[in-house]
Design a protein around this motif. Structure first.
Motif, PDB file in Angstrom:
ATOM      1  N   GLU A  69       0.827  -1.217   0.000  1.00 26.53           N
ATOM      2  CA  GLU A  69       0.000   0.000   0.000  1.00 26.53           C
ATOM      3  C   GLU A  69       0.855   1.258   0.000  1.00 26.53           C
ATOM      4  O   GLU A  69       0.342   2.365   0.094  1.00 26.53           O
ATOM      5  N   GLY A  70       2.177   1.075  -0.028  1.00 29.19           N
ATOM      6  CA  GLY A  70       3.050   2.235  -0.175  1.00 29.19           C
ATOM      7  C   GLY A  70       3.797   2.677   1.071  1.00 29.19           C
ATOM      8  O   GLY A  70       4.608   3.611   1.003  1.00 29.19           O
ATOM      9  N   ALA A  71       3.521   2.046   2.215  1.00 27.32           N
ATOM     10  CA  ALA A  71       4.192   2.460   3.457  1.00 27.32           C
ATOM     11  C   ALA A  71       5.653   2.013   3.458  1.00 27.32           C
ATOM     12  O   ALA A  71       5.997   0.976   2.890  1.00 27.32           O
ATOM     13  N   LEU A  72       6.493   2.802   4.112  1.00 33.23           N
ATOM     14  CA  LEU A  72       7.853   2.374   4.444  1.00 33.23           C
ATOM     15  C   LEU A  72       7.737   1.564   5.738  1.00 33.23           C
ATOM     16  O   LEU A  72       7.252   2.088   6.748  1.00 33.23           O
ATOM     17  N   VAL A  73       8.164   0.300   5.698  1.00 34.73           N
ATOM     18  CA  VAL A  73       7.879  -0.599   6.818  1.00 34.73           C
ATOM     19  C   VAL A  73       9.143  -1.032   7.560  1.00 34.73           C
ATOM     20  O   VAL A  73      10.099  -1.525   6.948  1.00 34.73           O
ATOM     21  N   ALA A  74       9.137  -0.853   8.872  1.00 35.97           N
ATOM     22  CA  ALA A  74      10.177  -1.409   9.735  1.00 35.97           C
ATOM     23  C   ALA A  74       9.749  -2.817  10.124  1.00 35.97           C
ATOM     24  O   ALA A  74       8.728  -3.009  10.776  1.00 35.97           O
ATOM     25  N   VAL A  75      10.543  -3.787   9.682  1.00 35.86           N
ATOM     26  CA  VAL A  75      10.258  -5.203   9.898  1.00 35.86           C
ATOM     27  C   VAL A  75      10.984  -5.639  11.162  1.00 35.86           C
ATOM     28  O   VAL A  75      12.178  -5.934  11.145  1.00 35.86           O
ATOM     29  N   HIS A  76      10.251  -5.661  12.276  1.00 36.32           N
ATOM     30  CA  HIS A  76      10.892  -6.006  13.546  1.00 36.32           C
ATOM     31  C   HIS A  76      10.955  -7.520  13.737  1.00 36.32           C
ATOM     32  O   HIS A  76      10.058  -8.257  13.334  1.00 36.32           O
ATOM     33  N   TYR A  77      12.033  -7.981  14.389  1.00 39.64           N
ATOM     34  CA  TYR A  77      12.201  -9.400  14.717  1.00 39.64           C
ATOM     35  C   TYR A  77      13.078  -9.492  15.958  1.00 39.64           C
ATOM     36  O   TYR A  77      13.641  -8.483  16.418  1.00 39.64           O
ATOM     37  N   SER A  78      13.204 -10.707  16.471  1.00 41.60           N
ATOM     38  CA  SER A  78      14.049 -10.915  17.637  1.00 41.60           C
ATOM     39  C   SER A  78      15.225 -11.828  17.312  1.00 41.60           C
ATOM     40  O   SER A  78      16.377 -11.470  17.496  1.00 41.60           O
ATOM     41  N   THR A  79      14.929 -13.031  16.820  1.00 45.64           N
ATOM     42  CA  THR A  79      15.995 -13.997  16.527  1.00 45.64           C
ATOM     43  C   THR A  79      16.077 -14.362  15.045  1.00 45.64           C
ATOM     44  O   THR A  79      17.139 -14.758  14.575  1.00 45.64           O
ATOM     45  N   SER A  80      14.975 -14.244  14.329  1.00 44.04           N
ATOM     46  CA  SER A  80      14.936 -14.710  12.931  1.00 44.04           C
ATOM     47  C   SER A  80      15.467 -13.661  11.965  1.00 44.04           C
ATOM     48  O   SER A  80      14.721 -13.121  11.138  1.00 44.04           O
ATOM     49  N   GLU A  81      16.767 -13.384  12.055  1.00 40.95           N
ATOM     50  CA  GLU A  81      17.349 -12.326  11.224  1.00 40.95           C
ATOM     51  C   GLU A  81      17.202 -12.620   9.732  1.00 40.95           C
ATOM     52  O   GLU A  81      16.816 -11.748   8.951  1.00 40.95           O
ATOM     53  N   GLU A  82      17.518 -13.864   9.363  1.00 39.75           N
ATOM     54  CA  GLU A  82      17.456 -14.220   7.945  1.00 39.75           C
ATOM     55  C   GLU A  82      16.038 -14.046   7.395  1.00 39.75           C
ATOM     56  O   GLU A  82      15.843 -13.521   6.301  1.00 39.75           O
TER      57      GLU A  82
END
Ligand code: NDP
Length: 253
Positions: free
Chosen positions: A29-42
């Motif tokens: 939809e056009g948003a700039l998204v921060a993809v947060h994670y804890s351990t699953s870096e890949e």
């Protein structure tokens, strides 16, 4: 469509499951998204790559939630990522999705398990909202992922359901507080939704779980992500403080 162009979003727990699907959807939809994670870096980097391949914008942010300094660490990464890409640290959309499941019988639940469930599922979302409000522009969106289990009895999930009952409260009270800024705050309650749990590889188990939904199937992450994305748009401006049942009719009984 591009209903979120110019907006920035943080989705917690976006490396897998519904968080991943939500990150992909908001980026579409056009948003700039921060993809947060804890351990699953890949896995998180893969989500970012997928978004970029599709012409969208995203970056990954690591932070374990439910431990001291969690919100601080997350916002260091978030603000750096936003500043690099937009020149500001403004945030428009916060999706509190990261969570840990219970699956412990009440007689076996330890105080340590109970504390961990509350720290990740309930305490972290509260303090993420508190911190995010420093960055959030007027007209922002806060969406908290709760669970149909707040309305559907399951004695094997009491402590977990309690954390989600607490999460539900965020929408009620923060919605009132933030109305004057045109920030909406809502809860989205999924029912049984496919994730990496091995149970979804067992056809008989899936068939049984499917019967809980009015549609005789388990939820897919996209079923929930579409609802979250709608709440993030301008079209949902008149909905705040709501509990949105996204259980595929499971609560109909
Ligand atoms: P998954 O189990 O597939 O993924 C969980 C996500 O949360 C991952 O990205 C994980 O990061 C992140 N996460 C978990 N613990 C932490 C932590 N301590 N700190 C930081 N990040 C963490 O999630 P689902 O899609 O199944 O569930 C998403 C939300 O929906 C949860 O809040 C869940 O309670 C709720 N829900 C799920 C239902 C279901 O049937 N699946 C039903 C109803 C509600 P990492 O990959 O790095 O570990």
């Amino acid at each position: 469509s591009s209903r979120l162009t110019g907006r920035t979003a943080l989705v917690t727990g976006a490396s897998r499951g519904m968080g991943r699907a939500t990150a992909l959807r908001l980026a579409q939809e056009g948003a700039l998204v921060a993809v947060h994670y804890s351990t699953s870096e890949e896995a998180a980097e893969e989500v970012v790559e997928l978004i970029e391949k599709d012409g969208g914008r995203a970056f990954a942010v690591r932070a374990e939630l439910g431990v001291a300094g969690d919100v601080h660490e997350l916002f260091l990464g978030l603000e750096n990522g936003l500043r690099e890409r937009t020149g500001t640290t403004d945030l428009d959309i916060l999706v509190n999705n990261a969570g840990v499941m219970g699956g412990v019988k009440p007689e076996d639940t330890t105080p340590e398990q109970f504390d961990r469930l509350f720290a990740v599922n309930a305490k972290a979302p509260f303090f993420l909202i508190q911190r995010a409000l420093k960055n959030m522009r007027d007209g922002g969106r806060i969406i908290n992922i709760t669970s149909g289990l707040t309305r559907f009895a399951n004695p094997d999930e009491i402590a977990y359901a309690m954390t989600k009952g607490a999460v539900d409260q965020l929408a009620l009270h923060f919605a009132k507080l933030l109305g004057p800024r045109n920030i909406t705050v809502n809860s989205v309650a999924p029912g049984i939704t496919r994730n990496g749990n091995p149970v979804f590889g067992i056809p008989e188990a899936v068939e049984q779980m499917a019967q809980l939904s009015a549609f005789n199937r388990v939820g897919e992450p996209e079923d929930v992500a579409d609802v979250v994305a709608f709440l993030a748009t301008d079209e949902a401006r008149w909905i705040t403080g709501s509990f949105v049942d996204a259980t595929g009719g499971t609560l109909l009984g």
